[in-house]
Motif scaffolding. Structure first.
Motif, PDB file in Angstrom:
ATOM      1  N   PHE A 112     -14.642  32.745  -1.720  1.00  0.00           N
ATOM      2  CA  PHE A 112     -14.013  32.708  -0.396  1.00  0.00           C
ATOM      3  C   PHE A 112     -12.523  32.368  -0.449  1.00  0.00           C
ATOM      4  N   ARG A 113     -12.041  31.896  -1.599  1.00  0.00           N
ATOM      5  CA  ARG A 113     -10.641  31.512  -1.714  1.00  0.00           C
ATOM      6  C   ARG A 113      -9.746  32.671  -2.184  1.00  0.00           C
ATOM      7  N   SER A 114     -10.329  33.860  -2.311  1.00  0.00           N
ATOM      8  CA  SER A 114      -9.531  35.037  -2.626  1.00  0.00           C
ATOM      9  C   SER A 114      -8.517  35.271  -1.510  1.00  0.00           C
ATOM     10  N   LEU A 115      -7.284  35.535  -1.878  1.00  0.00           N
ATOM     11  CA  LEU A 115      -6.242  35.732  -0.863  1.00  0.00           C
ATOM     12  C   LEU A 115      -6.470  36.986  -0.030  1.00  0.00           C
ATOM     13  N   TRP A 116      -7.182  37.969  -0.563  1.00  0.00           N
ATOM     14  CA  TRP A 116      -7.534  39.134   0.252  1.00  0.00           C
ATOM     15  C   TRP A 116      -8.435  38.716   1.416  1.00  0.00           C
ATOM     16  N   ILE A 117      -9.401  37.849   1.124  1.00  0.00           N
ATOM     17  CA  ILE A 117     -10.297  37.345   2.171  1.00  0.00           C
ATOM     18  C   ILE A 117      -9.521  36.469   3.149  1.00  0.00           C
ATOM     19  N   ALA A 119      -6.307  36.517   3.940  1.00  0.00           N
ATOM     20  CA  ALA A 119      -5.439  37.336   4.793  1.00  0.00           C
ATOM     21  C   ALA A 119      -6.243  38.089   5.856  1.00  0.00           C
ATOM     22  N   THR A 120      -7.392  38.621   5.450  1.00  0.00           N
ATOM     23  CA  THR A 120      -8.246  39.352   6.394  1.00  0.00           C
ATOM     24  C   THR A 120      -8.739  38.438   7.505  1.00  0.00           C
ATOM     25  N   MET A 121      -9.175  37.231   7.146  1.00  0.00           N
ATOM     26  CA  MET A 121      -9.673  36.290   8.144  1.00  0.00           C
ATOM     27  C   MET A 121      -8.565  35.850   9.114  1.00  0.00           C
ATOM     28  N   LEU A 122      -7.357  35.680   8.593  1.00  0.00           N
ATOM     29  CA  LEU A 122      -6.234  35.318   9.464  1.00  0.00           C
ATOM     30  C   LEU A 122      -6.042  36.371  10.552  1.00  0.00           C
ATOM     31  N   ILE A 123      -6.067  37.626  10.154  1.00  0.00           N
ATOM     32  CA  ILE A 123      -5.838  38.711  11.114  1.00  0.00           C
ATOM     33  C   ILE A 123      -7.022  38.887  12.066  1.00  0.00           C
ATOM     34  N   VAL A 124      -8.218  39.021  11.497  1.00  0.00           N
ATOM     35  CA  VAL A 124      -9.408  39.303  12.307  1.00  0.00           C
ATOM     36  C   VAL A 124      -9.669  38.199  13.326  1.00  0.00           C
ATOM     37  N   THR A 267       1.760  44.637  -3.387  1.00  0.00           N
ATOM     38  CA  THR A 267       2.938  44.914  -4.228  1.00  0.00           C
ATOM     39  C   THR A 267       2.939  44.117  -5.515  1.00  0.00           C
ATOM     40  N   GLY A 268       1.909  43.278  -5.712  1.00  0.00           N
ATOM     41  CA  GLY A 268       1.780  42.529  -6.946  1.00  0.00           C
ATOM     42  C   GLY A 268       2.649  41.297  -7.050  1.00  0.00           C
ATOM     43  N   VAL A 269       3.260  40.889  -5.943  1.00  0.00           N
ATOM     44  CA  VAL A 269       4.103  39.683  -5.951  1.00  0.00           C
ATOM     45  C   VAL A 269       3.253  38.442  -6.204  1.00  0.00           C
ATOM     46  N   ILE A 270       2.073  38.407  -5.604  1.00  0.00           N
ATOM     47  CA  ILE A 270       1.120  37.331  -5.842  1.00  0.00           C
ATOM     48  C   ILE A 270      -0.220  37.938  -6.210  1.00  0.00           C
ATOM     49  N   GLN A 271      -1.068  37.126  -6.837  1.00  0.00           N
ATOM     50  CA  GLN A 271      -2.391  37.568  -7.265  1.00  0.00           C
ATOM     51  C   GLN A 271      -3.467  36.958  -6.356  1.00  0.00           C
ATOM     52  N   PRO A 272      -4.544  37.704  -6.129  1.00  0.00           N
ATOM     53  CA  PRO A 272      -5.572  37.212  -5.200  1.00  0.00           C
ATOM     54  C   PRO A 272      -6.318  36.000  -5.684  1.00  0.00           C
TER      55      PRO A 272
END
Length: 272
Positions: A112-117, A119-124, A267-272
Motif C-alpha cells: 500500500f506504500r507504493s507511490l503509484w497507489i 498518488a491514485t488515492m489522493l486523486i480519487v 518520468t523516472g524522477v522518483i521510484q514507486p
C-alpha cells in the motif's frame, strides 16, 4: 534530526486536513537525503503526537464522554444520555479499522506504500470528497448519529490504512454523504480516530523497540513532539474554517499533488 523534525512538522500540518498525512510523509521521504520511505512505524508513532493534540483540544468532551459512558453502567447516567451513547458510537466505529488493520498488516507496511497507489488515492478520494461536499445535505447534527452511521464512518476511516486516502478525509466524506454538517462530521472523525491512532502508534512503538529503523528513538520522539504542537494549532484553524467554507481548496490540492507525483513517477524522477 533535521529530517525527522521536518517530517514531524509535515505530520502536524497534514494529519487533520483531508489531504493524508501518511501520503505526505511517504512522498517527502523521497526528496530528503537518502531518498527513502520513513516507514509505516515512524508514521504511526508520530501520529501519537497529533492525536495527543486532539485529546488536549477536545479534553472536556472526552472526559465527559468517558465519565457518562461508565456512569451508564451504574445507573448514575441514563443509558440514552448523548455522551454515554457517543462512547458506544466511538467503540463501534473503531472496530472496522482494528479488524482490517490486523488482516492487512503486511500490505499496509509494504504494497500500500507504493507511490503509484498513494498518488491514485489522493486523486480519487479528492474527487469523492468534492462530490460529497457538493451533494451532501449538510443538515444532520452529531446527536442524530446512529449505530449504522457509526459503522459507515468506521469503514471510511479504515480506508486511511492506505496512504493517500486520509483518515479525516475518509471519515468526513462519509459524514457528508450521510447528510451531516461539515463541523459535525469532522468532530466525530477526530474523536473516532483517538482509539485507532493511539492503538496503532503504541503497537508500532512496542513492535519497533530495539529494531533498526530509518530514524532512531530520539529523532522519532522529537518529530512526535513537533507534530503535537503544530497539530494543536491546525485543529483550531480547521474547525473554524469548515464552519464557514467548503473543502474545494483541499480537493484541488489533492488532485494537483497526485497528478504531480504521477508525472514524477512516469518520468523516472522518483521510484514507486
Amino acid at each position: 534530526m533535521i529530517e525527522a523534525l521536518i517530517l514531524g512538522l509535515v505530520q502536524g500540518l497534514t494529519e487533520f486536513l483531508p489531504i493524508s498525512s501518511s501520503a505526505h510523509l511517504r512522498i517527502l521521504g523521497e526528496f530528503l537525503p537518502g531518498a527513502q520511505d520513513p516507514g509505516a512505524a515512524f508514521t504511526a508513532i508520530t501520529q501519537i503526537g497529533t492525536e495527543a493534540a486532539v485529546v488536549v483540544f477536545f479534553w472536556r468532551d472526552i472526559v465527559r464522554i468517558i465519565s457518562h459512558w461508565f456512569g451508564s453502567f451504574t445507573g448514575r447516567v441514563p443509558r440514552n444520555d448523548p455522551d454515554a451513547r457517543m462512547g458506544w458510537l466511538i467503540i463501534v466505529g473503531s472496530i472496522p479499522i482494528v479488524v482490517l488493520g490486523i488482516l492487512f498488516q503486511d500490505e499496509i507496511e509494504t504494497t500500500f506504500r507504493s507511490l503509484w497507489i498513494v498518488a491514485t488515492m489522493l486523486i480519487v478520494f479528492g474527487i469523492i470528497l468534492g462530490l460529497a461536499d457538493w451533494a451532501g445535505a449538510k443538515r444532520r447534527k452529531l446527536d442524530q448519529l446512529t449505530i449504522g452511521h457509526g459503522v459507515v464512518f468506521g469503514f471510511a476511516q479504515a480506508l486511511a490504512l492506505i496512504p493517500g486516502v486520509s483518515r479525516s478525509g475518509g471519515s468526513i466524506t462519509a459524514g457528508l454523504l450521510l447528510g451531516y454538517e461539515r463541523a459535525a462530521a469532522a468532530r466525530y472523525a477526530f474523536l473516532l480516530a483517538i482509539p485507532a491512532v493511539f492503538g496503532s502508534g503504541f503497537y508500532q512503538l512496542f513492535k519497533s523497540w530495539g529494531e533498526p529503523s530509518v530514524y532512531g528513538p530520539l529523532e522519532t520522539g522529537a518529530a512526535t513532539l513537533v507534530a503535537f504542537v503544530v497539530a494543536l494549532l491546525v485543529i483550531a484553524f480547521f474547525m473554524n474554517y469548515i464552519s464557514k467554507r467548503s473543502f474545494l481548496p483541499f480537493v484541488i490540492y489533492r488532485i494537483v499533488l497526485g497528478g504531480l507525483v504521477m508525472w514524477l513517477l512516469a518520468t523516472g524522477v522518483i521510484q514507486p
